[in-house]
Design an enzyme around this catalytic site. Structure first.
Site, mmCIF file in Angstrom:
data_model
loop_
_atom_site.group_PDB
_atom_site.id
_atom_site.type_symbol
_atom_site.label_atom_id
_atom_site.label_comp_id
_atom_site.label_asym_id
_atom_site.label_seq_id
_atom_site.Cartn_x
_atom_site.Cartn_y
_atom_site.Cartn_z
ATOM 1 N N HIS A 10 0.841 -1.193 0.000
ATOM 2 C CA HIS A 10 0.000 0.000 0.000
ATOM 3 C C HIS A 10 0.872 1.237 0.000
ATOM 4 O O HIS A 10 2.024 1.219 0.464
ATOM 5 C CB HIS A 10 -0.958 0.009 1.197
ATOM 6 N N CYS A 11 0.331 2.333 -0.579
ATOM 7 C CA CYS A 11 0.983 3.633 -0.492
ATOM 8 C C CYS A 11 0.129 4.502 0.433
ATOM 9 O O CYS A 11 -0.508 3.985 1.348
ATOM 10 C CB CYS A 11 1.157 4.255 -1.871
ATOM 11 N N MET A 12 0.096 5.799 0.211
ATOM 12 C CA MET A 12 -0.615 6.662 1.137
ATOM 13 C C MET A 12 -2.130 6.466 1.069
ATOM 14 O O MET A 12 -2.828 6.537 2.074
ATOM 15 C CB MET A 12 -0.282 8.116 0.849
#
Length: 502
Positions: A29-31
């Protein structure tokens, strides 16, 4: 329902819609996005995913990216990973064929167009150069949460210093805010080695040489080095060199000696190369980037802002925006903020204004209007994918007029940069209203926030009027401004119709 149960329920709802645990090859996952590597993309039920309350949108790139929003994604991801691990032996769930009935154009039809456009973009972007840029972006994306947290603390500390409040606390806040940036080269080296197939800790070890205070005693080309010289670009190059040396050693060093020889040779060779050339060269490049950004906006601020704000979303479509991430990080490391991000954020403002115009123009298409309403608030907060792929891009012309709004918003912010008011961001990632806590500049937070807010307003208004006046042809209005036909279950029964008449 507790937050823990809510996030578990979201993960449990997503898993069967992406083909089950057997279809998932990687989870990250990113932000804002849950990024899934999948064996078979066709098993994903996009429309049902988008219908989940917690899902803001679905983006197809090299991975299937499910937009959940900041905070939520960090909590859903571990729940999803646990479910995948628990159900690894289960069978993949097949995806039903999408309904392609005739009738007026609905939000679902627009989403299908958006999916087709994403597939075409993905095929065009699978070039070696763009794949390399994507790998570079993968190095910096995991650093964004720390950049945001430290950036907000730095902004709060700056406000307290300017107001002369809590003088006993501000030095501690400065240390908390600056610690990560002082060692960011180490994290970049670690992630670089991990991304390119080396040992992460060796990449971090080589990159740590750049920030070691003792490099001030090393003389190169008749000049002494400075701690931190070369910054993140030097760390990136040093770690890449370390990976090459490590792989060379792995192929040639006997297994019995590998644990001793390979790490030693990797750190020694890459470290000396970093000290005797790479730090100097990367330092020159970093200086040129900072000077170039200053000259770009101080001499051609309005024009540069117009081009950057207007062309940012097409750059995203082409996959070239990822080349900006190291530039942002270099500017933040050197000046404390990047002056480019607030200008690029105007592209999202144009999308919001265009979406409001679409809502006003298509008065009879309740399906598209419902999509706009649900995607508008995330758009204000800088999460633009639902508006781009669900509304403006499938419609065509509204995407162009939205870029016009971004161009004028960028020109406004760029003009103030040209007049001497720098508007910057202390971190990368957020956009829209979410960027307010991260704003910084050379004239205090009040003026910086006011200029950025006015730029957003310019983007909203220009995007709205450009789309309202030029975003639809008569043929498009005939096609899209039609109420969707009611489904069979929504139609009243004959007895009900008779009762209505009576």
């Amino acid at each position: 329902m507790s937050d823990e149960n809510k996030h578990h329920a979201t993960a449990a709802a997503i898993l069967p819609l992406v083909g089950g645990a057997e279809n998932v090859t990687s989870v990250a996952h990113c932000m804002t996005r849950l990024r899934l590597g999948l064996r078979d993309r066709s098993l994903v039920r996009d429309e049902q995913l988008k219908a989940l309350p917690a899902v803001m949108g679905v983006v197809e790139d090299d991975t299937c990216q499910i937009v959940l929003g900041p905070g939520t994604v960090a909590r859903v991801t571990p729940e999803f990973e646990a479910l995948v691990e628990a159900e690894r032996t289960g069978a993949a769930t097949a995806s039903p064929a999408p309904d392609r009935g005739d009738g007026p154009v609905t939000a679902e039809a627009l989403a299908a167009r958006g999916a087709a456009l994403r597939a075409q973009r993905k095929a065009r972007n699978a070039t070696p150069f763009k794949l390399f840029l994507r790998r570079i972006a993968n190095i910096f994306v995991p650093l964004i949460p720390a950049l945001i947290g430290c950036g907000i603390i730095a902004g709060l500390n700056g406000l307290l210093v300017n107001l002369h409040w809590l003088p006993g606390v501000t030095p501690a806040l400065a240390a908390v805010a600056s610690g990560f940036m002082a060692l960011i080269a180490v994290f970049v080296g670690h992630n670089t080695a991990k991304e390119f197939g080396g040992t992460p800790v060796l990449g971090g070890a080589v990159a740590s040489i750049i920030v070691y205070a003792g490099v001030a005693d090393v003389e190169v080309f008749g000049r002494h080095l400075s701690p931190g010289q070369g910054g993140v670009l030097g760390a990136l190059g040093a770690a890449l060199l370390g990976v090459c040396v490590e792989k060379w050693c792995r192929r040639r060093v006997p297994e019995a000696l590998d644990v001793l020889v390979t790490p030693t040779v990797t750190v020694l060779v890459a470290g000396l190369a970093t000290l005797l050339g790479l730090m100097f060269l990367a330092g020159e490049v970093s200086t040129r980037i900072g000077d170039g950004a200053d000259r770009l906006l101080s001499h051609g601020g309005a024009g540069a802002g117009f081009l950057l704000g207007g062309l940012f979303l097409p750059l995203v479509m082409l996959g070239l925006h990822q080349a900006l991430i190291p530039i942002h990080t270099t500017l933040i490391e050197g000046a404390g903020f990047t002056v480019l991000l607030p200008i690029l954020a105007m592209a999202g403002a144009g999308q919001v204004g265009a979406a409001i115009a679409v809502y006003c123009r298509l008065r009879h298409n309740t399906s598209i209007r419902t999509t706009v309403k649900s995607a508008l608030w995330p758009g204000f907060l800088g999460v633009g994918e639902p508006l781009i792929y669900g509304v403006s891009l499938p419609l065509g012309r509204p995407f162009v007029t939205a870029c016009t709004g971004g161009a004028f918003g960028g020109a406004f912010v760029g003009l103030f940069n040209q007049l001497g008011t720098d508007v910057g961001s202390t971190a990368i990632g957020p956009s829209g209203w979410a960027l307010f806590p991260l704003l910084d500049g050379n004239h205090g937070p009040g003026r910086t926030v006011a200029v950025y807010a006015a730029g957003l307003a310019v983007g909203y208004v220009t995007g709205f009027f450009a789309t309202y006046c030029f975003g639809f042809t008569k043929a498009m209005l005939t096609e899209f401004d039609t109420a969707p036909a009611p489904s069979a279950e929504d139609r009243p029964a004959p007895a009900e119709r008779a009762a209505e008449k009576i």
